[in-house]
Design an enzyme around this catalytic site. Structure first.
Site, PDB file in Angstrom:
ATOM      1  N   HIS A  90     -31.367 -27.372 -60.796  1.00 27.42           N
ATOM      2  CA  HIS A  90     -31.823 -26.985 -59.350  1.00 27.42           C
ATOM      3  C   HIS A  90     -32.838 -25.702 -59.848  1.00 27.42           C
ATOM      4  CE1 HIS A  90     -27.699 -25.556 -59.605  1.00 27.42           C
ATOM      5  NE2 HIS A  90     -28.121 -24.379 -59.241  1.00 27.42           N
ATOM      6  N   CYS A 112       4.958 -23.573 -45.750  1.00 25.17           N
ATOM      7  CA  CYS A 112       6.209 -23.546 -46.753  1.00 25.17           C
ATOM      8  C   CYS A 112       6.573 -22.197 -46.761  1.00 25.17           C
ATOM      9  CB  CYS A 112       5.828 -24.170 -47.963  1.00 25.17           C
ATOM     10  SG  CYS A 112       4.820 -23.055 -49.086  1.00 25.17           S
TER      11      CYS A 112
END
Length: 613
Positions: free
Chosen positions: A67, A170
């Site tokens: 690009h 968690c």
């Protein structure tokens, strides 16, 4: 802007005659020029080559996205090319490239090319989609495949109110939280069910569920091993499971939630339908997870002071650092107690929990028995005591007249709960200390004999690998933190070594045998997980081949724990992995321990695989 708006039939070639990277770039520049996107292809090509010189745009998995942003571009556009036999584009993974996209953006278009790059990268993540593009029989089919994929993605993104909501959490908030979130999101995409997942990680709550989300959803999944805010889900259908189920049973959970196969949730303080063991585990882990940063800070400061111990009394800054380290250590037990109580009774339990923990730290007792050693076990008991006393008081105070309700939470509850917890703790603290002393003496006896010390290390190491972040793993880990608080640093070194082995075994196996795992890139990422002491990275691989990988990892982790004890390695910090190798006593032996155990575990994995076949 959609990819199909940047790409047209003139800029697609499914059968180019190119044989090198340079020819590939030239051909794609020509394609962009033919589609009328460029006003000066040489200027644009220069920007592409300049970007390529920084690092290859061959991103791996058979894809390259060169690009450039340049004055040579008239309007933003894309070129696409397929080379079915593959081409060496110097990709990051060293493999041939089959699918090529080139992005051209005008100089004054801001970050348009980066947005297109991000969109393309996201679309091309799925192997099945990449293969369908490579095997497209015509330019029209190629464009149609991209259009369908984009519309499918947008269909999910544009949903104002997702059908299913989820919360993952968690105890440490590092691995399981985000693995469960990813698994649930992928399950939603696969089943075409809109889902939004909130994560309660170490950095706090991310992608938070709004009240509007909650009001309009069909069902909510809570995959958590610590306390999350539940009151907001009053009256909604809710599925509550351990966080590991969010990883291993994601599709099943999302499907059940989308069908509304769940009970209506009614919030009651401290009351859940979970089993006694799971409830205890959740409350305990809520305390440990909040205290972990204090334990890590205390351990790292201790390591620094240990290295500079000859200068502590000479330099004021080191003396002050010593005071801070002591304060961080003192805070571990009160924080554990406070957040266990908070998990049981919400905020009303925190004050009495904190006071109970401080009584443990200060050794306050009506008995003449000395309580001069800090006990994590006593702090845990103080937390549960404070939580359930606060819960009982909340029930009793619900009968107070309405005109007293305003001062219940600010006056009556904190005073009564603190007084009761303090009174009980000053009476039982000395007895808790006796129990704590027996445990410390027993551990010291085990560590005094080399044979029992090695066996002890083997058991601790194996516990860290047997469920990789589950209850057995966390039991060993909490024990290790307790021993660190009690100034015995040998168990934590064995525990940390054992916890690093499963991800290292997965990574080394993938390095030796490129076809051992389907997702080799994710397997190799376990080198980072191992170095960071995040054993959960091995879970997806163990789940697929538990009968082969789990025994190998357990035996190797046990060996690591045993060797750590044999070489008398120790560490004062409960986290950090090899980033804190400078803190380990006998660091070279510790590295040998981990390296040798990883090799043994990898060999066992290959042996068990062969035996199974």
């Amino acid at each position: 802007m959609k990819i199909t708006e940047l790409l047209d039939l003139k800029s697609i070639d499914l059968n180019p005659q190119v044989s090198s990277k340079e020819e590939a770039i030239d051909h794609m520049v020509d394609l962009l020029d033919q589609s009328g996107k460029l006003n000066n292809k040489e200027v644009y090509k220069e920007s592409v080559l300049k970007r390529e010189a920084q690092s290859t745009t061959g991103i791996g998995d058979g894809v390259a996205i060169p690009h450039g942003q340049s004055e040579g571009v008239q309007t933003a556009g894309l070129a696409a090319m397929v080379i079915k036999e593959g081409l060496d584009f110097q990709s990051l993974d060293g493999k041939p490239t089959y699918l090529f996209f080139m992005i051209g953006a005008p100089k004054d278009s801001g970050g348009a090319h980066l947005q297109a790059l991000a969109q393309l990268s996201t679309l091309l993540m799925e192997e099945d989609f990449r293969n369908s593009l490579i095997n497209a029989s015509s330019k029209e089919e190629f464009l149609k495949l991209i259009d369908e994929k984009e519309n499918k993605k947008e269909e999910v993104k544009d949903v104002i109110h997702p059908d299913v909501l989820a919360v993952t959490a968690c105890p440490t908030g590092i691995a399981h939280t985000f693995m469960a979130a990813k698994a649930l999101q992928q399950a939603g995409e696969k089943l075409h069910i809109s889902i939004k997942v909130e994560t309660n990680g170490q950095e706090g709550v991310k992608n938070e569920l709004t009240q509007d989300d909650i009001d309009h959803c069909k069902c909510i999944i809570v995959a958590a091993d610590k306390k999350v805010e539940m009151q907001r889900f009053e009256g909604k259908k809710l599925i509550q499971v351990p966080v590991r189920d969010g990883i291993s049973k994601a599709e099943e959970l999302v499907e059940k939630a989308s069908k509304g196969e769940a009970e209506i949730y009614h919030y009651q303080e401290g009351k859940t339908k979970q089993g006694i063991v799971r409830t205890f585990y959740k409350h305990l882990m809520n305390g440990i997870s909040h205290a972990l940063p204090f334990a890590v800070a205390s351990g790292v400061l201790y390591g620094i002071l240990y290295l500079l111990q000859d200068y502590v009394l000479t330099y004021q800054i080191l003396t002050l650092t010593s005071y801070v380290q002591q304060l961080a250590t003192i805070m571990i037990v009160p924080v554990v107690s406070a957040y266990i109580a908070d998990s049981i009774a919400d905020r009303p339990g925190m004050v009495s929990g904190f006071i109970g923990g401080l009584i443990v730290c200060q050794g306050i007792s009506v008995s003449a028995i000395s309580t001069n050693t800090v006990s994590l076990l006593a702090g845990i008991i103080a937390g549960f005591l404070a939580g359930y006393i606060s819960l009982i008081l909340s029930k009793l105070m619900s009968y107070l007249p309405k005109y007293l309700k305003g001062i219940e939470a600010s006056l009556f509850h904190p005073i009564l709960s603190t007084a009761l917890v303090a009174l009980i703790m000053v009476y039982i603290n000395s007895y808790l200390y006796i129990g704590h002393s027996y445990i410390i003496q027993y551990v010291s006896l085990i560590e005094s004999q080399m044979i029992t010390k090695i066996l002890f290390g083997f058991v601790l190491g194996m516990m860290m690998a047997i469920d990789n972040g589950g209850p057995i793993n966390k039991t060993a880990y909490v024990f290790g933190i307790g021993m660190v608080v009690s100034c015995d640093y040998y168990p934590m070194a064995a525990i940390m070594a054992g916890g690093m082995i499963p991800p290292f075994v997965i990574a080394l196996s993938a390095t030796i045998s490129k076809k051992r795992f389907v997702s080799r890139k994710e397997a190799l990422m376990n080198y980072i997980n191992g170095i960071s002491f995040i054993s959960e990275g091995a879970i997806p691989f163990i789940q697929k081949e538990s009968k082969v990988i789990l025994p190998a990892c357990c035996l190797a982790a046990g060996l690591a724990g045993a060797l750590s004890m044999y070489f008398e390695c120790s560490i004062a910090s409960p986290h950090g992995g090899l980033f804190l190798i400078w803190m380990v006593n006998n660091p070279l032996y510790y590295l040998v321990t981990i390296g040798l155990s990883t090799v043994v575990g990898t060999l066992l994995l290959f042996i068990f695989t062969k035996l199974k076949k």
